[in-house]
Design a protein around this motif. Structure first.
Motif, PDB file in Angstrom:
ATOM      1  N   ALA A   3      18.771 -57.166 -22.046  1.00 26.60           N
ATOM      2  CA  ALA A   3      19.071 -58.583 -21.855  1.00 26.60           C
ATOM      3  C   ALA A   3      20.324 -58.975 -22.616  1.00 26.60           C
ATOM      4  O   ALA A   3      21.149 -59.764 -22.123  1.00 26.60           O
ATOM      5  CB  ALA A   3      17.887 -59.437 -22.295  1.00 26.60           C
ATOM      6  N   LEU A   4      20.508 -58.428 -23.832  1.00 30.24           N
ATOM      7  CA  LEU A   4      21.707 -58.709 -24.625  1.00 30.24           C
ATOM      8  C   LEU A   4      22.945 -58.148 -23.925  1.00 30.24           C
ATOM      9  O   LEU A   4      23.989 -58.800 -23.885  1.00 30.24           O
ATOM     10  CB  LEU A   4      21.552 -58.123 -26.025  1.00 30.24           C
ATOM     11  N   LYS A   5      22.812 -56.942 -23.362  1.00 29.87           N
ATOM     12  CA  LYS A   5      23.925 -56.358 -22.630  1.00 29.87           C
ATOM     13  C   LYS A   5      24.271 -57.208 -21.409  1.00 29.87           C
ATOM     14  O   LYS A   5      25.447 -57.433 -21.107  1.00 29.87           O
ATOM     15  CB  LYS A   5      23.593 -54.936 -22.190  1.00 29.87           C
ATOM     16  N   GLN A   6      23.273 -57.714 -20.722  1.00 31.27           N
ATOM     17  CA  GLN A   6      23.517 -58.569 -19.558  1.00 31.27           C
ATOM     18  C   GLN A   6      24.224 -59.848 -19.977  1.00 31.27           C
ATOM     19  O   GLN A   6      25.149 -60.313 -19.288  1.00 31.27           O
ATOM     20  CB  GLN A   6      22.194 -58.896 -18.847  1.00 31.27           C
ATOM     21  N   LEU A   7      23.856 -60.435 -21.107  1.00 30.83           N
ATOM     22  CA  LEU A   7      24.532 -61.641 -21.597  1.00 30.83           C
ATOM     23  C   LEU A   7      25.988 -61.352 -21.948  1.00 30.83           C
ATOM     24  O   LEU A   7      26.878 -62.163 -21.664  1.00 30.83           O
ATOM     25  CB  LEU A   7      23.794 -62.190 -22.818  1.00 30.83           C
ATOM     26  N   VAL A   8      26.240 -60.195 -22.565  1.00 30.85           N
ATOM     27  CA  VAL A   8      27.616 -59.837 -22.922  1.00 30.85           C
ATOM     28  C   VAL A   8      28.458 -59.639 -21.663  1.00 30.85           C
ATOM     29  O   VAL A   8      29.588 -60.108 -21.571  1.00 30.85           O
ATOM     30  CB  VAL A   8      27.618 -58.569 -23.804  1.00 30.85           C
TER      31      VAL A   8
END
Length: 143
Positions: A3-8
């Protein structure tokens, strides 16, 4: 972590856009609704259009001034001019004597330029085209 990678990725690539698969997700446009107040008066819009037209004309003048190699284009058939220099009754601009003198001065200037280049660039060396021109080297001879 996913999810953090998707936000980045979403933050660093805004050109991708937002995709939604939820049918209940919606938004309201507050600027194009019928009850939205006018953002700008008509007089202000006309003044802005006039200023932008004037700026475009100034830009065209600046481009014409900075690029004289482009030339002048004319689309009006009624606009014409008279060439006073190449007409049959135009007086000769310069005499033959003056043209010959100018040619001599330009030839002398070209030879002076060649001498200046030869002086300022000794690494170029001297080339000879005359077969009869020769010299003797007193430093490298056997005797």
């Amino acid at each position: 972590a996913a999810a953090l990678k998707q936000l980045v990725v979403d933050y660093l690539h805004p050109e991708v856009g937002v995709t939604s698969t939820d049918g209940a997700a919606f938004g309201r446009n507050y600027f194009n609704r019928s009850s939205a107040p006018d953002v700008e008066d008509i007089e202000l819009a006309e003044e802005r259009a006039a200023v932008l037209a004037e700026v475009a004309a100034l830009k065209k003048l600046a481009v014409d001034y900075l690029h004289p190699e482009v030339g002048v284009t004319n689309t009006d058939g009624a606009a014409f001019g008279r060439n006073y220099f190449s007409r049959a009754s135009a007086p000769d601009v310069e005499d033959i004597e003056l043209a010959n003198e100018r040619a001599a001065v330009l030839a002398e200037a070209a030879s002076l330029k060649k001498l200046a280049v030869d002086y300022l660039h000794p690494e170029v060396g001297v080339t000879s085209v005359d077969g009869a021109a020769f010299g003797r080297n007193y430093f490298n001879r056997a005797s």
